[in-house]
Motif scaffolding. Sequence first.
Motif, PDB file in Angstrom:
ATOM      1  N   TYR A 166      22.028  33.270  -8.300  1.00 42.56           N
ATOM      2  CA  TYR A 166      21.882  32.776  -9.659  1.00 42.56           C
ATOM      3  C   TYR A 166      22.751  33.615 -10.415  1.00 42.56           C
ATOM      4  CZ  TYR A 166      18.923  28.886  -9.380  1.00 42.56           C
ATOM      5  OH  TYR A 166      18.251  27.646  -8.961  1.00 42.56           O
ATOM      6  N   LYS A 167      22.832  35.091 -10.102  1.00 42.67           N
ATOM      7  CA  LYS A 167      23.602  35.940 -11.166  1.00 42.67           C
ATOM      8  C   LYS A 167      25.037  35.485 -10.641  1.00 42.67           C
ATOM      9  CE  LYS A 167      20.627  39.866 -11.202  1.00 42.67           C
ATOM     10  NZ  LYS A 167      20.349  41.374 -11.012  1.00 42.67           N
ATOM     11  N   ASP A 168      25.303  35.109  -9.445  1.00 45.28           N
ATOM     12  CA  ASP A 168      26.774  34.924  -8.982  1.00 45.28           C
ATOM     13  C   ASP A 168      27.175  33.486  -9.695  1.00 45.28           C
ATOM     14  OD1 ASP A 168      26.911  37.222  -7.507  1.00 45.28           O
ATOM     15  OD2 ASP A 168      26.685  36.073  -5.747  1.00 45.28           O
ATOM     16  N   LEU A 169      26.409  32.400  -9.658  1.00 47.80           N
ATOM     17  CA  LEU A 169      26.630  31.449 -10.364  1.00 47.80           C
ATOM     18  C   LEU A 169      26.935  31.274 -11.709  1.00 47.80           C
ATOM     19  CD1 LEU A 169      26.658  28.196 -10.088  1.00 47.80           C
ATOM     20  CD2 LEU A 169      24.026  28.217 -10.815  1.00 47.80           C
ATOM     21  N   ILE A 170      26.184  32.316 -12.475  1.00 48.96           N
ATOM     22  CA  ILE A 170      26.428  32.443 -13.896  1.00 48.96           C
ATOM     23  C   ILE A 170      27.576  33.410 -14.200  1.00 48.96           C
ATOM     24  CG2 ILE A 170      25.321  33.354 -15.975  1.00 48.96           C
ATOM     25  CD1 ILE A 170      22.699  32.563 -14.209  1.00 48.96           C
ATOM     26  N   ASN A 171      27.651  34.437 -13.505  1.00 50.89           N
ATOM     27  CA  ASN A 171      28.615  35.358 -13.884  1.00 50.89           C
ATOM     28  C   ASN A 171      29.923  35.332 -13.003  1.00 50.89           C
ATOM     29  OD1 ASN A 171      27.032  36.618 -15.760  1.00 50.89           O
ATOM     30  ND2 ASN A 171      25.998  37.814 -14.177  1.00 50.89           N
ATOM     31  N   GLY A 172      30.014  34.721 -11.926  1.00 54.46           N
ATOM     32  CA  GLY A 172      30.940  34.609 -11.104  1.00 54.46           C
ATOM     33  C   GLY A 172      30.985  35.505 -10.059  1.00 54.46           C
ATOM     34  N   SER A 173      31.795  35.390  -9.037  1.00 50.63           N
ATOM     35  CA  SER A 173      31.800  36.431  -7.825  1.00 50.63           C
ATOM     36  C   SER A 173      32.979  36.143  -6.811  1.00 50.63           C
ATOM     37  CB  SER A 173      30.754  36.272  -6.871  1.00 50.63           C
ATOM     38  OG  SER A 173      30.665  34.975  -6.444  1.00 50.63           O
ATOM     39  N   GLU A 174      33.206  37.289  -6.066  1.00 52.47           N
ATOM     40  CA  GLU A 174      34.381  36.983  -5.073  1.00 52.47           C
ATOM     41  C   GLU A 174      33.733  36.947  -3.695  1.00 52.47           C
ATOM     42  OE1 GLU A 174      37.668  39.933  -3.062  1.00 52.47           O
ATOM     43  OE2 GLU A 174      37.531  40.130  -4.950  1.00 52.47           O
ATOM     44  N   TYR A 175      34.071  35.937  -2.839  1.00 52.29           N
ATOM     45  CA  TYR A 175      33.212  35.394  -1.536  1.00 52.29           C
ATOM     46  C   TYR A 175      34.301  34.640  -0.810  1.00 52.29           C
ATOM     47  CZ  TYR A 175      32.938  30.526  -3.214  1.00 52.29           C
ATOM     48  OH  TYR A 175      33.387  29.126  -3.642  1.00 52.29           O
ATOM     49  N   LEU A 176      33.946  34.781   0.486  1.00 53.61           N
ATOM     50  CA  LEU A 176      34.573  34.026   1.243  1.00 53.61           C
ATOM     51  C   LEU A 176      34.042  32.457   1.559  1.00 53.61           C
ATOM     52  CD1 LEU A 176      34.726  36.473   4.229  1.00 53.61           C
ATOM     53  CD2 LEU A 176      36.613  35.970   2.554  1.00 53.61           C
ATOM     54  N   ASP A 177      34.936  31.494   1.416  1.00 52.82           N
ATOM     55  CA  ASP A 177      34.426  30.195   1.767  1.00 52.82           C
ATOM     56  C   ASP A 177      34.260  29.980   3.411  1.00 52.82           C
ATOM     57  OD1 ASP A 177      36.952  29.684   2.684  1.00 52.82           O
ATOM     58  OD2 ASP A 177      37.754  28.503   1.231  1.00 52.82           O
ATOM     59  N   GLN A 178      33.899  28.678   3.714  1.00 53.29           N
ATOM     60  CA  GLN A 178      33.877  28.333   4.998  1.00 53.29           C
ATOM     61  C   GLN A 178      34.823  28.388   5.873  1.00 53.29           C
ATOM     62  OE1 GLN A 178      32.897  23.965   5.493  1.00 53.29           O
ATOM     63  NE2 GLN A 178      33.888  23.746   3.472  1.00 53.29           N
ATOM     64  N   PHE A 179      35.935  28.652   5.366  1.00 55.81           N
ATOM     65  CA  PHE A 179      37.303  28.756   6.125  1.00 55.81           C
ATOM     66  C   PHE A 179      37.948  30.193   6.201  1.00 55.81           C
ATOM     67  CE2 PHE A 179      37.566  24.719   4.117  1.00 55.81           C
ATOM     68  CZ  PHE A 179      37.329  23.571   5.117  1.00 55.81           C
ATOM     69  N   GLY A 180      36.823  30.871   5.587  1.00 55.24           N
ATOM     70  CA  GLY A 180      37.155  32.487   5.620  1.00 55.24           C
ATOM     71  C   GLY A 180      38.333  32.866   4.609  1.00 55.24           C
ATOM     72  N   HIS A 181      38.680  32.086   3.528  1.00 57.20           N
ATOM     73  CA  HIS A 181      39.409  32.272   2.522  1.00 57.20           C
ATOM     74  C   HIS A 181      38.825  33.031   1.292  1.00 57.20           C
ATOM     75  CE1 HIS A 181      41.702  28.462   4.009  1.00 57.20           C
ATOM     76  NE2 HIS A 181      42.129  29.704   4.667  1.00 57.20           N
ATOM     77  N   ILE A 182      39.545  33.824   0.755  1.00 56.06           N
ATOM     78  CA  ILE A 182      38.708  34.545  -0.461  1.00 56.06           C
ATOM     79  C   ILE A 182      38.940  33.569  -1.900  1.00 56.06           C
ATOM     80  CG2 ILE A 182      39.004  36.689  -2.121  1.00 56.06           C
ATOM     81  CD1 ILE A 182      39.974  38.261   0.406  1.00 56.06           C
ATOM     82  N   VAL A 183      37.520  33.701  -2.189  1.00 53.71           N
ATOM     83  CA  VAL A 183      37.612  32.955  -3.593  1.00 53.71           C
ATOM     84  C   VAL A 183      37.483  33.600  -4.699  1.00 53.71           C
ATOM     85  CG1 VAL A 183      36.473  30.674  -4.654  1.00 53.71           C
ATOM     86  CG2 VAL A 183      37.087  30.671  -2.018  1.00 53.71           C
ATOM     87  N   LEU A 184      37.953  33.470  -5.862  1.00 54.63           N
ATOM     88  CA  LEU A 184      37.726  34.231  -7.104  1.00 54.63           C
ATOM     89  C   LEU A 184      37.034  33.235  -7.939  1.00 54.63           C
ATOM     90  CD1 LEU A 184      40.817  36.268  -7.505  1.00 54.63           C
ATOM     91  CD2 LEU A 184      38.472  37.101  -6.368  1.00 54.63           C
TER      92      LEU A 184
END
Length: 204
Positions: free
Chosen positions: A67-85
């Motif tokens: 929920y912190k990430d949903l609200i504040n944002g995050s950097e993560y890897l999607d299902q294809f291994g791509h970095i998402v900001l």
Amino acid sequence: MIYLINQTTFQQYEDIAINIKPERLNIFIKKAQELDLKPFLGHALYYDLLTHFNEDGTLKDDASQPYKDLINGSEYLDQFGHIVLYEGLAPTMVYFTFARFIENDAIHYTATGPVIKHHDNGDALSSPEIIKLVQQQRSIANAHANDVEKFLLDNKTDFPLWRYNDKNKSSRQPGPRIRGIDKNDFNYPGSYNNYNLPITEFLN
């Protein structure tokens, strides 16, 4: 009423007049939450989201990391291994709020009915110009909402209350509607990111 954004958040994205009273802006933040964000997230996720906030609108210390990430944002890897900001919910809320503020601020309610406001320091925009400006802000909001949806899809195991639903993408308000600017294939297979949102609510 818990407000997910405030005037300080707003000013990180748009340059609004400092003399706009926070309580006036809160009117449109509330509308954006109830009429734009809640249908988009779905009632279950929306109300669960609110439980992670204190009464003053700050995030609770014990809020879960998803929920912190949903609200504040995050950097993560999607299902294809791509970095998402991912920027979080703030920009989506800001631009839905801004669109509603522009719509309503252009109108002054008199004893004989609603009229377009006139200002001493400049000329009031015409109705077509106002509608175009509102469309622009809603398009920006929709683009950010696409990112929220992608985040929820990429992290769906962390949000069991969220269900993909085309109806969640429509504000349940009367009036002309515009189609979303993005049709991305990250949506549910065979579906598209169609936001059918109103561009006028002068009489709301």
